[in-house]
Design a protein around this motif. Structure first.
Motif, PDB file in Angstrom:
ATOM      1  N   TYR A 111      11.915  -9.643 -13.465  1.00 31.15           N
ATOM      2  CA  TYR A 111      11.249  -8.565 -13.020  1.00 31.15           C
ATOM      3  C   TYR A 111      11.432  -8.355 -11.466  1.00 31.15           C
ATOM      4  CZ  TYR A 111       8.288 -10.356 -16.677  1.00 31.15           C
ATOM      5  OH  TYR A 111       7.996 -10.754 -17.963  1.00 31.15           O
ATOM      6  N   GLY A 128      -4.939  -7.925 -17.835  1.00 31.54           N
ATOM      7  CA  GLY A 128      -4.197  -7.292 -16.977  1.00 31.54           C
ATOM      8  C   GLY A 128      -4.666  -7.045 -15.517  1.00 31.54           C
ATOM      9  N   GLU A 135      -9.354 -10.488 -21.907  1.00 33.64           N
ATOM     10  CA  GLU A 135      -8.143 -11.269 -22.263  1.00 33.64           C
ATOM     11  C   GLU A 135      -7.493 -11.412 -20.983  1.00 33.64           C
ATOM     12  OE1 GLU A 135      -5.901  -9.322 -25.190  1.00 33.64           O
ATOM     13  OE2 GLU A 135      -7.293  -9.404 -26.703  1.00 33.64           O
ATOM     14  N   TYR A 171       2.674 -17.321 -16.155  1.00 37.35           N
ATOM     15  CA  TYR A 171       4.067 -16.795 -16.616  1.00 37.35           C
ATOM     16  C   TYR A 171       5.179 -17.452 -15.720  1.00 37.35           C
ATOM     17  CZ  TYR A 171       0.926 -13.363 -18.361  1.00 37.35           C
ATOM     18  OH  TYR A 171      -0.114 -12.746 -19.191  1.00 37.35           O
ATOM     19  N   GLY A 190      -5.496 -13.474 -18.183  1.00 36.88           N
ATOM     20  CA  GLY A 190      -4.473 -14.417 -17.998  1.00 36.88           C
ATOM     21  C   GLY A 190      -4.038 -14.760 -16.779  1.00 36.88           C
ATOM     22  N   ARG A 191      -3.286 -13.910 -16.133  1.00 33.95           N
ATOM     23  CA  ARG A 191      -2.875 -14.195 -14.472  1.00 33.95           C
ATOM     24  C   ARG A 191      -4.201 -14.146 -13.712  1.00 33.95           C
ATOM     25  NH1 ARG A 191       2.210 -11.568 -13.060  1.00 33.95           N
ATOM     26  NH2 ARG A 191       1.554 -10.064 -14.891  1.00 33.95           N
ATOM     27  N   SER A 242      -0.171  -5.255 -17.445  1.00 28.49           N
ATOM     28  CA  SER A 242      -0.287  -6.617 -16.512  1.00 28.49           C
ATOM     29  C   SER A 242      -0.119  -6.441 -15.054  1.00 28.49           C
ATOM     30  CB  SER A 242       0.681  -7.660 -16.997  1.00 28.49           C
ATOM     31  OG  SER A 242       0.074  -8.985 -16.946  1.00 28.49           O
ATOM     32  N   ALA A 290      -6.131 -15.503 -21.985  1.00 32.82           N
ATOM     33  CA  ALA A 290      -4.569 -15.223 -22.455  1.00 32.82           C
ATOM     34  C   ALA A 290      -3.764 -16.396 -22.294  1.00 32.82           C
ATOM     35  CB  ALA A 290      -4.016 -14.116 -21.727  1.00 32.82           C
ATOM     36  N   LYS A 329      -0.691 -17.106 -23.102  1.00 32.40           N
ATOM     37  CA  LYS A 329       0.630 -16.874 -22.821  1.00 32.40           C
ATOM     38  C   LYS A 329       0.845 -17.216 -21.274  1.00 32.40           C
ATOM     39  CE  LYS A 329       0.839 -12.454 -24.430  1.00 32.40           C
ATOM     40  NZ  LYS A 329      -0.635 -11.955 -24.463  1.00 32.40           N
ATOM     41  N   ASP A 337      -7.065 -15.955 -26.307  1.00 35.15           N
ATOM     42  CA  ASP A 337      -6.295 -14.886 -26.854  1.00 35.15           C
ATOM     43  C   ASP A 337      -4.748 -15.543 -27.067  1.00 35.15           C
ATOM     44  OD1 ASP A 337      -5.201 -12.295 -27.333  1.00 35.15           O
ATOM     45  OD2 ASP A 337      -4.036 -12.454 -25.289  1.00 35.15           O
ATOM     46  N   ARG A 394      10.399 -15.191 -13.289  1.00 36.10           N
ATOM     47  CA  ARG A 394       9.899 -13.949 -12.887  1.00 36.10           C
ATOM     48  C   ARG A 394      10.640 -13.123 -11.945  1.00 36.10           C
ATOM     49  NH1 ARG A 394       5.641 -13.106 -10.593  1.00 36.10           N
ATOM     50  NH2 ARG A 394       4.854 -11.257 -11.946  1.00 36.10           N
ATOM     51  N   HIS A 444      -5.194  -2.898 -24.458  1.00 38.27           N
ATOM     52  CA  HIS A 444      -4.455  -3.796 -23.306  1.00 38.27           C
ATOM     53  C   HIS A 444      -3.367  -2.936 -22.832  1.00 38.27           C
ATOM     54  CE1 HIS A 444      -2.944  -6.923 -20.993  1.00 38.27           C
ATOM     55  NE2 HIS A 444      -1.761  -6.644 -21.503  1.00 38.27           N
TER      56      HIS A 444
HETATM   57  N1  LLP Z   1      -3.849  -9.445 -23.631  1.00 40.28           N
HETATM   58  C1  LLP Z   1      -2.384  -8.999 -24.383  1.00 40.28           C
HETATM   59  C2  LLP Z   1      -2.674  -8.323 -25.506  1.00 40.28           C
HETATM   60  C3  LLP Z   1      -1.356  -9.210 -23.518  1.00 40.28           C
HETATM   61  O1  LLP Z   1      -0.259  -8.715 -23.996  1.00 40.28           O
HETATM   62  C4  LLP Z   1      -1.393  -9.793 -22.268  1.00 40.28           C
HETATM   63  C5  LLP Z   1      -0.292  -9.941 -21.507  1.00 40.28           C
HETATM   64  C6  LLP Z   1      -2.816 -10.159 -21.578  1.00 40.28           C
HETATM   65  C7  LLP Z   1      -3.644 -10.014 -22.580  1.00 40.28           C
HETATM   66  C8  LLP Z   1      -2.776 -11.099 -20.543  1.00 40.28           C
HETATM   67  O2  LLP Z   1      -2.444 -10.246 -19.420  1.00 40.28           O
HETATM   68  P1  LLP Z   1      -2.854 -10.646 -17.899  1.00 40.28           P
HETATM   69  O3  LLP Z   1      -4.250 -10.699 -17.767  1.00 40.28           O
HETATM   70  O4  LLP Z   1      -2.162 -12.111 -17.943  1.00 40.28           O
HETATM   71  O5  LLP Z   1      -2.061  -9.488 -17.041  1.00 40.28           O
HETATM   72  N2  LLP Z   1       5.620 -12.003 -18.003  1.00 40.28           N
HETATM   73  C9  LLP Z   1       4.922 -11.050 -17.288  1.00 40.28           C
HETATM   74  C10 LLP Z   1       3.515 -10.607 -18.015  1.00 40.28           C
HETATM   75  C11 LLP Z   1       3.661 -10.192 -19.259  1.00 40.28           C
HETATM   76  C12 LLP Z   1       2.276  -9.973 -19.963  1.00 40.28           C
HETATM   77  C13 LLP Z   1       2.235  -9.888 -21.221  1.00 40.28           C
HETATM   78  N3  LLP Z   1       0.931  -9.668 -21.784  1.00 40.28           N
HETATM   79  C14 LLP Z   1       4.973 -11.413 -15.865  1.00 40.28           C
HETATM   80  O6  LLP Z   1       5.313 -12.453 -15.252  1.00 40.28           O
HETATM   81  O7  LLP Z   1       4.519 -10.705 -14.920  1.00 40.28           O
END
Ligand code: LLP
Length: 422
Positions: free
Chosen positions: A317, A239, A274, A374, A276-277, A202, A58, A60, A79, A313, A199
């Motif tokens: 949050y 997530g 997907e 993030y 990310g974190r 997170s 991910a 982002k 992603d 962050r 999804h």
């Molecule tokens: N796939 C989709 C469709 C998503 O919307 C996201 C994150 C991920 C994958 C990746 O999620 P992860 O594995 O990173 O949890 N800014 C916030 C987190 C926002 C997450 C947005 N979507 C923070 O700093 O905690």
């Protein structure tokens, strides 16, 4: 697990001292560890070594070209949720056929870009989006492989702002309408409904809600297949959480992978993940310098040169980041409660309140831990502060992967109108 630790009393990223990086890049600056990035990716990849899996990182969570390129070289896909992320992923070496395009608001231009490059899949989140994608693909005489992202009505259990699996959120198509939408898609020109995506949020610490969501996806895949739809992929999203404090103990990637395998059972599909974190979170820190110590009304404010614009962050949050002194404090040095704040003219520009910290003085360096996800991607130029610099470390090598723009560069994109006499 990460590769940040003290050596000879100084916090290091792999073999490079954060003091040296601060001297070279100035502060604030993000520092990423190549070994940590690779380790996290490989833990997941190894758990699925015998399966058809696409690990679509991910972007982002950390979209630095150096970070994406590091993962692309290991075989990661991407992603993406915007044209910009798509371009960055491709620039970093992610092949188009490993790119999944997510997001609720894809523009026609973004669809064209994805189709022109031949990306792996569009994750579609509504009927209007489906119709638009079909029309754009038809104009271009291309076919769009799609998955519907379903909203499984499952509470992820994380922070409300980053929870996406319930009907109140804008994400996904309604669970009860899903089968009907596949019928609609199969009758539309130039779209191929090949997958189902989900999804639910997170920073998820316990993976039981994921199991509930994944089971729904798998049962839908089986039903659609029985009805003759060519579902060949399921996308379980991202997530999985990471520990921000020593006391936090999220379910491990190994347990997560085991659960995914169990839920898939004998369903013969390609699995897409997907994360990310999970990959970038523990792979980065933000280093910052103490500008002032301000004592007032019985409080101690440690005023740092990093602000909420650099690491949003906590303000956004109420998120917790450990803050470590870059130089280990003297043995037995007492800790006292301080407020860690930044230079931004807002009361929300506070990273921590009443945080027990060892003695700090003007000029000292601190590191915000677990800032790889993030962190830089959420940063802004608020208060006209140039975007923060980023460095990537491998062993004893350190590369500036994004330099800090100069004031002139920051200002160059703007102009005053000619009608203003200057
Ligand atoms: N796939 C989709 C469709 C998503 O919307 C996201 C994150 C991920 C994958 C990746 O999620 P992860 O594995 O990173 O949890 N800014 C916030 C987190 C926002 C997450 C947005 N979507 C923070 O700093 O905690």
């Amino acid at each position: 697990m990460n590769h940040f630790g003290y050596r000879n009393g100084v916090l290091h990223c792999e073999d490079v001292s954060l003091e040296a990086i601060a001297r070279e890049l100035g502060t604030p600056a993000y520092v990423y560890s190549d070994a940590t990035l690779r380790r996290h990716f490989n833990v997941l990849a190894d758990a699925f070594a015998d399966k058809k899996v696409l690990i679509a990182y991910a972007v982002k969570s950390n979209s630095n070209l150096g970070v994406i390129a590091t993962l692309a070289a290991l075989g990661a896909g991407a992603d993406v949720v915007s044209g910009g992320e798509l371009m960055k992923a491709m620039e970093a070496g992610v092949p188009a056929d490993r790119i999944v395009f997510s997001g609720v608001a894809k523009t026609r231009e973004e669809m064209r870009l994805g189709l022109e490059r031949g990306i792996f899949q569009f994750n579609v989140e509504s009927l209007p989006e489906l119709h638009r994608l079909s029309a754009v693909a038809q104009e271009m005489n291309k076919r769009a492989p799609i998955a519907f992202r379903v909203n499984p009505h499952v509470e992820a259990g994380g922070h409300a702002h980053i929870s996406t699996g319930t009907p109140e959120t804008k994400f996904g198509i309604a669970w009860h309408e899903a089968e009907h939408f596949y019928e609609v898609a199969s009758r539309l020109p130039n779209v191929d409904p090949v997958g189902i995506a989900v999804h639910i949020g997170s920073q998820i610490m316990r993976i039981d809600p994921m199991r509930a969501a994944w089971e729904k996806v798998v049962s839908l895949a089986r039903r659609l297949r029985e009805r003759g739809f060519g579902i060949t992929r399921v996308d379980f999203g991202g997530g999985l959480g990471v520990p921000y404090k020593d006391s936090e103990d999220p379910d491990s990637p190994t347990i997560y992978a085991r659960q995914a395998r169990e839920v898939l059972g004998n369903l013969d599909v390609q699995l897409i993940l997907e994360p990310g974190r999970l990959i970038s979170g523990n792979a980065g820190v933000l280093i910052s310098r103490v500008e002032y110590i301000k004592e007032r009304d019985g409080r101690t404010f440690v005023i740092l040169d990093a602000g909420m614009n650099d690491l949003m962050r906590p303000a956004l949050y109420g998120a917790h980041h450990e803050v470590l002194p870059v130089r280990t404090p003297a043995m037995g040095a007492p800790r006292s409660a301080v407020d860690l704040v930044g230079p931004i003219c807002e009361s929300t520009d506070r990273f921590a309140k009443d945080r027990p910290m060892p003695p700090l003085k003007e000029g000292d360096l601190v590191a915000f831990m677990t800032a790889g996800a993030y962190g830089a991607t959420l940063s802004s130029q608020y208060n006209s502060r140039p975007l923060v610099a980023e460095a990537l470390v491998r062993g004893d090598a350190c590369v500036v992967v994004r330099r800090r723009p100069t004031f002139d560069e920051m200002i160059a994109l703007e102009r005053a109108p000619d009608w203003v006499a200057r």
